[in-house]
Design a protein around this motif. Structure first.
Motif, PDB file in Angstrom:
ATOM      1  N   VAL A 173       4.697   8.283   0.554  1.00  0.00           N
ATOM      2  CA  VAL A 173       3.878   8.499  -0.635  1.00  0.00           C
ATOM      3  C   VAL A 173       2.404   8.369  -0.249  1.00  0.00           C
ATOM      4  N   LYS A 174       1.545   9.248  -0.796  1.00  0.00           N
ATOM      5  CA  LYS A 174       0.103   9.172  -0.528  1.00  0.00           C
ATOM      6  C   LYS A 174      -0.431   7.843  -1.052  1.00  0.00           C
ATOM      7  N   GLU A 175      -1.124   7.114  -0.175  1.00  0.00           N
ATOM      8  CA  GLU A 175      -1.604   5.784  -0.532  1.00  0.00           C
ATOM      9  C   GLU A 175      -2.810   5.443   0.332  1.00  0.00           C
ATOM     10  N   ASN A 222       0.815   8.719  -4.855  1.00  0.00           N
ATOM     11  CA  ASN A 222       0.650  10.188  -4.780  1.00  0.00           C
ATOM     12  C   ASN A 222      -0.446  10.757  -5.667  1.00  0.00           C
ATOM     13  N   ARG A 223      -1.204   9.926  -6.361  1.00  0.00           N
ATOM     14  CA  ARG A 223      -2.238  10.446  -7.263  1.00  0.00           C
ATOM     15  C   ARG A 223      -3.600   9.841  -6.940  1.00  0.00           C
ATOM     16  N   GLY A 256      -3.917   8.073   4.303  1.00  0.00           N
ATOM     17  CA  GLY A 256      -2.891   7.049   4.344  1.00  0.00           C
ATOM     18  C   GLY A 256      -1.615   7.412   3.605  1.00  0.00           C
ATOM     19  N   TRP A 257      -0.507   6.863   4.125  1.00  0.00           N
ATOM     20  CA  TRP A 257       0.823   7.048   3.542  1.00  0.00           C
ATOM     21  C   TRP A 257       1.524   5.703   3.504  1.00  0.00           C
ATOM     22  N   LEU A 258       2.364   5.510   2.498  1.00  0.00           N
ATOM     23  CA  LEU A 258       3.183   4.317   2.383  1.00  0.00           C
ATOM     24  C   LEU A 258       4.588   4.752   1.983  1.00  0.00           C
TER      25      LEU A 258
END
Length: 159
Positions: free
Chosen positions: A69-71, A91-92, A64-66
């Motif tokens: 940003v990695k989410e 992102n973490r 997933g991305w938002l």
């Protein structure tokens, strides 16, 4: 003058990155960056939704991305082949996840499953690893498991 400087600074990145197929504005598309590639969903010209990001050096992120940003849930594979399956936020690694960790001089086949807090093993978890132990002249591979609380990647308890 200022706009010219910004254009010169940003142009190499713009010239080396481009939408290669489908819809990179609002929909499914494929986007090529310098040394990496993304295939997945876009919203308002940003990576948003589900997609796969890969680099030429072997790193990949599928999840997933938002807004770029990695989410959310994802599978991340490092260039050395170590795998993380779990949640991301900003992102973490954040939330529950399981991963394999690079071996050290003293520990081999290291794996962790449990809670993460913005990139660090933090909260309830289980760390498993193997190490070589000498018994007289013999070396034996011994499995060790640490179950309990971790704070900033450090086990909080007795070994």
């Amino acid at each position: 003058m200022r706009h010219t400087f910004l254009f010169i600074l940003i142009f190499p990145y713009l010239a080396l990155s481009q939408c290669v197929s489908l819809d990179c504005q609002d929909g499914l598309g494929e986007y090529k960056f310098k040394g990496s590639f993304y295939s997945g969903e876009f919203l308002n010209s940003k990576i948003h939704g589900n997609g796969i990001f890969k680099t030429k050096k072997g790193y990949s992120y599928n999840g997933g991305w938002l807004n770029g940003v990695k989410e959310g849930l994802a599978v991340e594979i490092s260039k050395k082949g170590h795998v993380y399956k779990g949640n991301f936020s900003q992102n973490r690694r954040h939330g529950y996840g399981a991963c394999s960790i690079e071996s050290t001089k003293f520990m081999k086949d290291i794996s962790y499953s449990g809670n993460w807090f913005y990139g660090s093993m933090c909260g309830q978890g289980e760390l498993t690893y193997f190490r070589q132990v000498k018994y007289g002249r013999d070396k034996v591979s011994e499995k060790n498991t640490l179950v309990g609380q971790f704070i900033n990647g450090i086990y909080q308890g007795r070994l």
